[in-house]
Design an enzyme around this catalytic site. Structure first.
Site, PDB file in Angstrom:
ATOM      1  N   ASP A  32       1.055  -1.198  -0.023  1.00  0.00           N
ATOM      2  CA  ASP A  32       0.171   0.106   0.120  1.00  0.00           C
ATOM      3  C   ASP A  32       0.970   1.038   0.086  1.00  0.00           C
ATOM      4  OD1 ASP A  32      -1.403   2.395   0.623  1.00  0.00           O
ATOM      5  OD2 ASP A  32      -2.627   1.207   2.382  1.00  0.00           O
ATOM      6  N   TYR A  43       3.707  -3.117  14.539  1.00  0.00           N
ATOM      7  CA  TYR A  43       3.922  -4.634  13.957  1.00  0.00           C
ATOM      8  C   TYR A  43       3.752  -4.736  12.617  1.00  0.00           C
ATOM      9  CZ  TYR A  43       4.794  -7.561  17.912  1.00  0.00           C
ATOM     10  OH  TYR A  43       5.376  -8.304  19.049  1.00  0.00           O
ATOM     11  N   LYS A  55       1.367  -7.837   8.623  1.00  0.00           N
ATOM     12  CA  LYS A  55       0.087  -8.410   8.977  1.00  0.00           C
ATOM     13  C   LYS A  55      -1.013  -8.074   7.994  1.00  0.00           C
ATOM     14  CE  LYS A  55      -2.923  -8.050  12.798  1.00  0.00           C
ATOM     15  NZ  LYS A  55      -3.458  -7.269  13.719  1.00  0.00           N
TER      16      LYS A  55
HETATM   17 MG    MG Z   1      -4.071   2.251   2.940  1.00  0.00          MG
HETATM   18 MG    MG Z   2      -4.949  -1.934   2.042  1.00  0.00          MG
END
Ligand code: MG
Ligand code: MG
Ligand code: F6R
Length: 365
Positions: free
Chosen positions: A12, A229, A232
């Site tokens: 992302d 973290y 994930k």
């Molecule tokens: Mg995002």
């Molecule tokens: Mg996403």
């Protein structure tokens, strides 16, 4: 023998609008980077796609798993796309690039990675699953159904090539340990782990007795980077189909049940995993519900022939309807469990501040 590696690396690097989807300019930039790597001979083939706010680089090459050139190519592509995202002021530009510079392997640096080196068969159908607004443990239930449940996969019962079962490599993502367990004879042991997907996630599945790789996911150990973290979010999974592996219909079938997974709004809720067509992978309601897409390819000497958008099929409409009904039901719990995740699993929390503020108002019972 034609040995190739199929690598799916995703990140992302900026959402449009908010965390819901991806701006076309990012896909265009990624395609440009992939095309130039293809031209220079590093890649045999590539396909760029998206799932929600995640950019997906699907690549074939001869360099093997965990290869520095391939990982650096993916990293540099994400950096170039981040620059586009920054110029458009997209949301969370570069959010998964958790390090300022590349250091040999993208694992643990934010992006998700699923790779398999295979000896391409006479005909090699593969399914690439990509999910948004959930975590790697979301593959546990579908992988169990595909490779261990005869009520899902009749091939386990009536196909000679599948009758010996499959081995599951399960990772304890918090303790950084792994174990391999065999189906069908160890399924009761296996399920004690796989049924707890926030801690134990299936990394890979192998055909028995050939030990050939059947499936691999982007599960990785949770590393603490920048106090958070990582490893994930928003996983991918590659599954080989037909012959000694489950049929295409058998690997799709588990998704007809919209299981409840962790993720959704602020990564802190349970919600149904909705199987959707590629063009519907734009989570909106309450930043969700979580979505999964399936891109089917035939490999031809490493060339990616496809994709076919496998959930773009009316036979998955009832699963989508059910997911929406379930989503509505879960939403009515508002900030209460089991819609909200248990305290220790939430991605966002105000617990430490609230506890600090109220510390002297707590008395013994
Ligand atoms: Mg995002
Ligand atoms: Mg996403
Ligand atoms: C979940 C997700 C979103 C965000 C939410 C808040 O994985 O990405 O639900 O957590 O939109 O985002 P921020 O904190 O960036 O405003």
């Amino acid at each position: 023998m034609f040995v190739i590696t199929l690598s799916v690396i995703k990140a992302d690097i900026g959402g449009y609008v908010g965390h819901s989807s991806m701006h076309p300019d990012l896909e265009a930039k990624a395609t440009e980077c992939m095309a130039s790597a293809h031209k220079s001979g590093v890649l045999i083939d590539y396909h760029v796609t998206k799932c929600g706010d995640d950019l997906q680089l699907i690549m074939t090459h001869k360099l093997g798993e965990d290869n520095d050139r391939i990982h650096k190519l993916a990293w540099d592509t994400f950096v170039d796309c981040t620059n586009v995202a920054k110029s458009l002021k997209l949301y969370g530009a570069g959010q998964d690039l958790l390090s300022d510079s590349y250091s040999g392997n993208v694992k643990g640096m934010g992006p998700g990675v699923a790779e398999m080196e295979i000896d391409e068969r006479e005909s090699e159908p593969v399914m690439i699953y990509m999910a948004d607004k959930t975590s790697s443990g979301a593959w546990n239930l579908p992988l169990y159904k595909m490779f261990a449940d005869p009520f899902n996969t009749i091939g386990l019962v009536i196909s000679e090539k599948m009758h010996d079962g499959y081995a599951f490599e399960i990772h304890d993502v918090k303790e950084n340990k792994k174990i391999i367990l065999n189906a069908p004879e160890e399924i009761y042991d296996m399920l004690i782990f796989m049924g707890a997907p926030s801690r134990y996630a299936v990394k890979a599945v192998f055909h028995r007795p050939s030990n050939e790789i059947a499936a691999v996911s982007s599960t990785q150990k949770l590393s603490l980077i920048a106090g958070k973290y990582v490893g994930k979010d928003d996983p991918v999974c590659i599954v080989r189909c037909q012959g000694k592996f489950p049929a295409v219909g058998e690997v799709l079938e588990p998704f007809a049940f919209p299981q409840l997974v962790e993720g959704w709004m602020r990564g802190s809720h349970h919600g149904p995993l909705m199987p959707v067509a590629l063009h519907d992978a734009n989570p909106s309601r309450f930043d969700g519900p979580p979505r999964v897409i399936a891109a089917g390819f035939q490999l031809a000497d490493g060339k990616l022939v496809g994709p076919v958008d496998m959930f773009d099929d009316p036979s998955f409409d009832p699963a989508r309807d059910k997911a929406n009904v379930m989503g509505e039901y879960m939403r009515r719990h508002g900030p209460f469990e089991p819609h909200r995740l248990p305290l220790e699993e939430m991605e966002y929390t105000t617990m430490p501040q609230v506890m600090k503020k109220l510390a002297d108002r707590f008395g013994d019972l």
